[in-house]
Design an enzyme around this catalytic site. Sequence first.
Site, short mmCIF file in Angstrom:
data_model
loop_
_atom_site.label_atom_id
_atom_site.label_comp_id
_atom_site.label_asym_id
_atom_site.label_seq_id
_atom_site.Cartn_x
_atom_site.Cartn_y
_atom_site.Cartn_z
N GLN A 135 0.81 -1.22 0.00
CA GLN A 135 0.00 0.00 0.00
C GLN A 135 0.85 1.27 0.00
O GLN A 135 0.34 2.34 -0.36
CB GLN A 135 -0.95 0.01 1.19
CG GLN A 135 -0.25 0.15 2.54
CD GLN A 135 -1.21 0.06 3.71
OE1 GLN A 135 -1.60 -1.03 4.12
NE2 GLN A 135 -1.60 1.20 4.26
N CYS A 141 -5.17 0.50 3.31
CA CYS A 141 -5.24 -0.94 3.61
C CYS A 141 -6.59 -1.53 3.26
O CYS A 141 -6.69 -2.64 2.74
CB CYS A 141 -4.99 -1.14 5.09
SG CYS A 141 -6.13 -0.20 6.11
N HIS A 281 -6.72 -0.85 10.96
CA HIS A 281 -6.07 -1.48 9.82
C HIS A 281 -6.97 -2.61 9.32
O HIS A 281 -7.61 -3.28 10.13
CB HIS A 281 -4.71 -2.03 10.27
CG HIS A 281 -3.85 -2.54 9.16
ND1 HIS A 281 -3.60 -1.83 8.00
CD2 HIS A 281 -3.16 -3.71 9.02
CE1 HIS A 281 -2.80 -2.55 7.21
NE2 HIS A 281 -2.52 -3.69 7.82
#
EC number: 3.4.22.16
Length: 335
Positions: A135, A141, A281
């Site tokens: 990323q 993410c 995340h």
Amino acid sequence: MWAVLPLLCAGAWLVGPPACDAAELAVSSLEKFHFKSWMVQHQKKYSSEEYHHRLQVFVSNWRKINAHNAGNHTFKMGLNEFSDMSFAEFKRKYLWSEPQNCSATKGNYLRGTGPYPPSMDWRKKGNFVSPVKNQGGCGSCWTFSTTGALESAVAIATGNLLSLAEQQLVDCAQNFNNHGCQGGLPSQAFEYIRYNRGIMGEDTYPYKGKDDDCKFQPSKAIAFVKDVVNITMNDEASMVEAVGLHNPVSFAFEVTNDFLLYRKGIYSSPFCHKTPDKVNHAVLAVGYGEENGTPYWIVKNSWGTRWGMNGYFLIERGKNMCGLAACASYPIPLV
Ligand SMILES: *[C@@H]1O[C@H](CO)[C@@H](O)[C@H](O)[C@H]1NC(C)=O
Ligand SMILES: *[C@@H]1O[C@H](CO)[C@@H](O)[C@H](O)[C@H]1NC(C)=O
Ligand SMILES: *[C@@H]1O[C@H](CO)[C@@H](O)[C@H](O)[C@H]1NC(C)=O
């Protein structure tokens, strides 16, 4: 430069006492040697002032790693490309800057009554999982978790493993409460793909790792979503069944400092939270298993292949570790 200084913990050394780290560490020549080897390995170059600051951060990470590895833990820590960054700095670049609406992911997954396999690894069942991607310095993410799940869903349904465009989700999925490099959720990204006539391929909509204007062309879409399956909050048993019987599952969790230093083994942490407001995340569960009585998930990350176990990690399963069961989902592809 001055304008960004107040935001940058890493820049604090320029203006007086560092804001993040307390006292200056006395660095040994061995530690300096390790830092220089690490710099060569990761092709890092700094100005002489920055070198001093990065050395301090590196040594602080290096000591944490050694102390952790000397203890009795289910996972090992190690150096990686982020080892010259403080957690505060990493968080700003790579993780969500504000809480996402994780609890808006209302469950519609129907748990079966039949058996499911005691272990699963979609990577070994066939050509169902695309290579690990990276990323870069963007909180995207969630787009990689989304493409990863849909790539697998299409591959499982058709035998054709595609590579789908994260950048389209970064640029175009705002109407579904997604925010490009500032965050988003796989469940909301699946909804976007479902209502927006598909998603293009990595080749026709390449990844840039920064926010940009939407350039989606419906005629070039190569994957479509028929339905989105959300798993009810904290129902980790349903996540297991979904991964065991149906598809890799996108999930979110809270990354803390110790996770950044993960190298291998089953990650488990007393420091992270379990609530949906703390997850920062998103990743992809591609399987699960058990080792020496500790159940784990096999998870694909989006920090490149040099992080963790070739870009993957294992995390303890069955305890809602770091809130991993707070908002999980997967797409049903339209084929
Ligand atoms: C390490 O931890 C495991 C699990 O908690 C325990 O069973 C084992 O006895 C410990 N070993 C040592 C050397 O402390
Ligand atoms: C959460 O949902 C509300 C209502 O839909 C929206 O206004 C807000 O922007 C969302 N927050 C995020 C971070 O997406
Ligand atoms: C799944 O979650 C998304 C948001 O995260 C929501 O928009 C959608 O309505 C949910 N689907 C179902 C069937 O509840």
